[in-house]
Motif scaffolding. Structure first.
Motif, PDB file in Angstrom:
ATOM      1  N   GLY A 281       0.815  -1.213   0.000  1.00  0.00           N
ATOM      2  CA  GLY A 281       0.000   0.000   0.000  1.00  0.00           C
ATOM      3  C   GLY A 281       0.844   1.256   0.000  1.00  0.00           C
ATOM      4  N   GLU A 282       1.906   1.240   0.792  1.00  0.00           N
ATOM      5  CA  GLU A 282       2.811   2.395   0.837  1.00  0.00           C
ATOM      6  C   GLU A 282       3.456   2.629  -0.522  1.00  0.00           C
ATOM      7  OE1 GLU A 282       5.438   1.318   3.986  1.00  0.00           O
ATOM      8  OE2 GLU A 282       4.104   2.061   5.571  1.00  0.00           O
ATOM      9  N   ASN A 283       3.860   1.539  -1.181  1.00  0.00           N
ATOM     10  CA  ASN A 283       4.499   1.658  -2.498  1.00  0.00           C
ATOM     11  C   ASN A 283       3.534   2.165  -3.557  1.00  0.00           C
ATOM     12  OD1 ASN A 283       6.913   0.648  -1.470  1.00  0.00           O
ATOM     13  ND2 ASN A 283       6.440  -1.467  -2.040  1.00  0.00           N
ATOM     14  N   LEU A 284       2.253   1.823  -3.414  1.00  0.00           N
ATOM     15  CA  LEU A 284       1.262   2.167  -4.428  1.00  0.00           C
ATOM     16  C   LEU A 284       0.434   3.399  -4.072  1.00  0.00           C
ATOM     17  CD1 LEU A 284       0.005  -1.488  -5.022  1.00  0.00           C
ATOM     18  CD2 LEU A 284       1.349  -0.127  -6.639  1.00  0.00           C
ATOM     19  N   GLY A 285       0.643   3.946  -2.885  1.00  0.00           N
ATOM     20  CA  GLY A 285      -0.128   5.106  -2.460  1.00  0.00           C
ATOM     21  C   GLY A 285      -1.550   4.782  -2.020  1.00  0.00           C
ATOM     22  N   VAL A 286      -1.753   3.567  -1.511  1.00  0.00           N
ATOM     23  CA  VAL A 286      -3.074   3.144  -1.030  1.00  0.00           C
ATOM     24  C   VAL A 286      -3.046   3.099   0.500  1.00  0.00           C
ATOM     25  CG1 VAL A 286      -4.809   1.315  -1.024  1.00  0.00           C
ATOM     26  CG2 VAL A 286      -3.459   1.754  -3.094  1.00  0.00           C
ATOM     27  N   PRO A 287      -3.873   3.876   1.192  1.00  0.00           N
ATOM     28  CA  PRO A 287      -3.891   3.865   2.662  1.00  0.00           C
ATOM     29  C   PRO A 287      -4.374   2.519   3.199  1.00  0.00           C
ATOM     30  CG  PRO A 287      -5.036   5.797   1.774  1.00  0.00           C
ATOM     31  CD  PRO A 287      -4.822   4.857   0.634  1.00  0.00           C
ATOM     32  N   THR A 288      -3.713   2.033   4.247  1.00  0.00           N
ATOM     33  CA  THR A 288      -4.091   0.741   4.846  1.00  0.00           C
ATOM     34  C   THR A 288      -4.070   0.842   6.378  1.00  0.00           C
ATOM     35  OG1 THR A 288      -1.784   0.008   4.719  1.00  0.00           O
ATOM     36  CG2 THR A 288      -3.235  -0.609   2.894  1.00  0.00           C
ATOM     37  N   PRO A 289      -4.844   1.746   6.964  1.00  0.00           N
ATOM     38  CA  PRO A 289      -4.769   1.963   8.414  1.00  0.00           C
ATOM     39  C   PRO A 289      -5.199   0.762   9.263  1.00  0.00           C
ATOM     40  CG  PRO A 289      -6.626   3.159   7.458  1.00  0.00           C
ATOM     41  CD  PRO A 289      -5.787   2.674   6.315  1.00  0.00           C
ATOM     42  N   ILE A 290      -6.185   0.012   8.818  1.00  0.00           N
ATOM     43  CA  ILE A 290      -6.633  -1.140   9.607  1.00  0.00           C
ATOM     44  C   ILE A 290      -5.551  -2.212   9.611  1.00  0.00           C
ATOM     45  CG2 ILE A 290      -8.376  -2.945   9.858  1.00  0.00           C
ATOM     46  CD1 ILE A 290      -9.370  -0.125  10.483  1.00  0.00           C
ATOM     47  N   ASN A 291      -4.980  -2.488   8.449  1.00  0.00           N
ATOM     48  CA  ASN A 291      -3.918  -3.488   8.378  1.00  0.00           C
ATOM     49  C   ASN A 291      -2.669  -3.042   9.132  1.00  0.00           C
ATOM     50  OD1 ASN A 291      -4.602  -5.941   6.580  1.00  0.00           O
ATOM     51  ND2 ASN A 291      -5.473  -4.219   5.467  1.00  0.00           N
ATOM     52  N   LYS A 292      -2.403  -1.745   9.131  1.00  0.00           N
ATOM     53  CA  LYS A 292      -1.279  -1.212   9.903  1.00  0.00           C
ATOM     54  C   LYS A 292      -1.517  -1.436  11.391  1.00  0.00           C
ATOM     55  CE  LYS A 292       2.513   1.267  10.506  1.00  0.00           C
ATOM     56  NZ  LYS A 292       3.846   0.744  10.108  1.00  0.00           N
ATOM     57  N   THR A 293      -2.736  -1.185  11.841  1.00  0.00           N
ATOM     58  CA  THR A 293      -3.077  -1.381  13.256  1.00  0.00           C
ATOM     59  C   THR A 293      -2.945  -2.848  13.650  1.00  0.00           C
ATOM     60  OG1 THR A 293      -4.608   0.499  13.212  1.00  0.00           O
ATOM     61  CG2 THR A 293      -4.896  -1.106  14.990  1.00  0.00           C
ATOM     62  N   LEU A 294      -3.489  -3.747  12.829  1.00  0.00           N
ATOM     63  CA  LEU A 294      -3.410  -5.179  13.126  1.00  0.00           C
ATOM     64  C   LEU A 294      -1.955  -5.656  13.153  1.00  0.00           C
ATOM     65  CD1 LEU A 294      -6.376  -6.486  10.922  1.00  0.00           C
ATOM     66  CD2 LEU A 294      -6.349  -6.233  13.414  1.00  0.00           C
ATOM     67  N   THR A 295      -1.173  -5.176  12.183  1.00  0.00           N
ATOM     68  CA  THR A 295       0.246  -5.548  12.127  1.00  0.00           C
ATOM     69  C   THR A 295       0.977  -5.085  13.381  1.00  0.00           C
ATOM     70  OG1 THR A 295       0.246  -5.423   9.707  1.00  0.00           O
ATOM     71  CG2 THR A 295       2.384  -5.311  10.806  1.00  0.00           C
ATOM     72  N   ASN A 296       0.747  -3.852  13.773  1.00  0.00           N
ATOM     73  CA  ASN A 296       1.435  -3.308  14.945  1.00  0.00           C
ATOM     74  C   ASN A 296       1.043  -4.042  16.227  1.00  0.00           C
ATOM     75  OD1 ASN A 296       2.670  -1.483  13.290  1.00  0.00           O
ATOM     76  ND2 ASN A 296       1.615   0.327  14.077  1.00  0.00           N
ATOM     77  N   LEU A 297      -0.231  -4.367  16.372  1.00  0.00           N
ATOM     78  CA  LEU A 297      -0.687  -5.044  17.584  1.00  0.00           C
ATOM     79  C   LEU A 297      -0.078  -6.441  17.708  1.00  0.00           C
ATOM     80  CD1 LEU A 297      -4.452  -4.000  17.667  1.00  0.00           C
ATOM     81  CD2 LEU A 297      -2.671  -3.302  19.274  1.00  0.00           C
ATOM     82  N   ILE A 298      -0.058  -7.181  16.590  1.00  0.00           N
ATOM     83  CA  ILE A 298       0.558  -8.511  16.625  1.00  0.00           C
ATOM     84  C   ILE A 298       2.060  -8.393  16.877  1.00  0.00           C
ATOM     85  CG2 ILE A 298       1.110 -10.582  15.282  1.00  0.00           C
ATOM     86  CD1 ILE A 298      -1.759 -10.540  16.199  1.00  0.00           C
ATOM     87  N   SER A 299       2.693  -7.395  16.284  1.00  0.00           N
ATOM     88  CA  SER A 299       4.128  -7.196  16.489  1.00  0.00           C
ATOM     89  C   SER A 299       4.440  -6.917  17.952  1.00  0.00           C
ATOM     90  CB  SER A 299       4.633  -6.032  15.623  1.00  0.00           C
ATOM     91  OG  SER A 299       4.472  -6.323  14.249  1.00  0.00           O
ATOM     92  N   VAL A 300       3.597  -6.143  18.612  1.00  0.00           N
ATOM     93  CA  VAL A 300       3.790  -5.855  20.037  1.00  0.00           C
ATOM     94  C   VAL A 300       3.636  -7.122  20.869  1.00  0.00           C
ATOM     95  CG1 VAL A 300       2.793  -4.678  22.042  1.00  0.00           C
ATOM     96  CG2 VAL A 300       3.172  -3.416  19.929  1.00  0.00           C
ATOM     97  N   ILE A 301       2.633  -7.944  20.532  1.00  0.00           N
ATOM     98  CA  ILE A 301       2.452  -9.210  21.251  1.00  0.00           C
ATOM     99  C   ILE A 301       3.710 -10.071  21.126  1.00  0.00           C
ATOM    100  CG2 ILE A 301       1.208 -11.410  21.208  1.00  0.00           C
ATOM    101  CD1 ILE A 301      -1.335  -9.837  20.569  1.00  0.00           C
TER     102      ILE A 301
END
Length: 306
Positions: A281-301
């Motif tokens: 999404g970052e490379n293509l200019g497409v916002p992905t806030p939900i996926n960013k949130t899910l990724t960050n939460l799992i990464s913290v776990i």
């Protein structure tokens, strides 16, 4: 056919076990020595939707060099380990060895191709679900279709042969001419299911029982579908959100691989699933806030494991 299953987790054991039952010479390769030793001593125990049995005519090892050259290598290691695992298994490669990836996430095709050559690689997806219960013991938790295909879309004899072999082993398998679209379609289901189940502890089907998780599933999948469209990927599912919900229902009792990983304090595949969508999404200019949130939460776990 001589088959090596690289990564004898729940899914690797499911496919390897069924193919051994169908009469093939199957070697399960895994780093978990207790698991390997148990299979060699007592056989592989499978229970669940396909029935309960112990498969004795199957071999397991921690050393790929024990296997020799394989006709088929089915890669089932976690996507984060694909490159390392294939590099460590070059002794499996003979003149006519084919690699098949049925893994989750993005990047597996490329990592296998770097080592073995793109011409050896076939890709696919499966809707079966499986859970590891202990050393040498799995539960077949859900059934569904398997689709495989050549990367360039050609319908070759080797892919038809593999399809027939899988069907004989009890896996309802199709040959497709858009396997990349199938991989991305399967990714949609992983996007909507894996992180949410890992965060909530819910089984796949339970995600649809709560409006909150169902809404997050919908939003995460819609973001991923926008990324796929911008990237020019032709998905095999007309409605990715409904497809993901269908997978939830078909594998309702399954505990996703990411939930199993978090429960057992193992590294997850978050970076090649939701994290991959964020990067694309970052490379293509497409916002992905939900996926960013899910990724960050799992990464913290993962970082908080003791």
């Amino acid at each position: 056919m001589k088959i090596a299953v690289l990564g004898a987790g729940a899914m690797g054991c499911l496919y390897g076990g069924a193919l051994a039952e169908a009469g093939h010479e199957v070697w399960l390769i895994d780093v978990w020595k207790q698991h390997v030793d148990t299979i060699n001593k007592n056989g592989l125990k499978i229970e669940g939707v396909s029935g309960e049995r112990i498969i004795k005519d199957i071999k397991a090892t921690t050393k790929p060099e024990d296997v020799g050259k394989a006709d088929l290598v089915i890669v089932f290691v976690k996507a984060t380990l694909t490159g390392e695992a294939v590099k460590g298994s070059v002794t499996l490669i003979g003149d006519n060895t084919t690699f098949l990836t049925l893994q989750n996430g993005l990047g597996n095709i490329e990592k296998i191709s770097e080592v073995a050559g793109r011409e050896r690689v076939i890709a696919g997806v499966t809707a079966h679900g499986s859970t590891m219960l202990g050393p040498g013991h799995i539960r077949h938790a859900g059934q569904g279709d398997t689709s495989i295909g050549e990367l360039d879309g050609e319908i070759t004899e080797r892919v038809k042969t593999l399809s027939g072999m899988f069907n004989e082993a009890g896996f309802h398998t199709y040959v497709v001419d858009n396997v990349i679209g199938m991989v991305w379609s399967k990714l949609m289901a992983n996007i909507g299911i894996n992180a949410l189940t890992a965060l909530t502890g819910l089984q796949n089907g339970q995600l649809l029982e709560f409006r909150e998780t169902e809404e997050l599933l919908e939003l995460a999948v819609k973001e991923a579908a926008e990324v796929a469209e911008k990237k020019g990927i032709k998905l095999q599912c007309e409605d990715p959100v409904e497809y993901t919900k269908k997978v939830c229902k078909l594998t309702a009792a399954n505990r996703s691989s990411m939930l199993q990983d978090v429960t057992n304090k193992r590294t997850t595949e978050i970076e090649v699933i939701n994290g991959a969508i964020v990067r694309e999404g970052e490379n293509l200019g497409v916002p992905t806030p939900i996926n960013k949130t899910l990724t960050n939460l799992i990464s913290v776990i993962q970082k908080s494991y003791n």
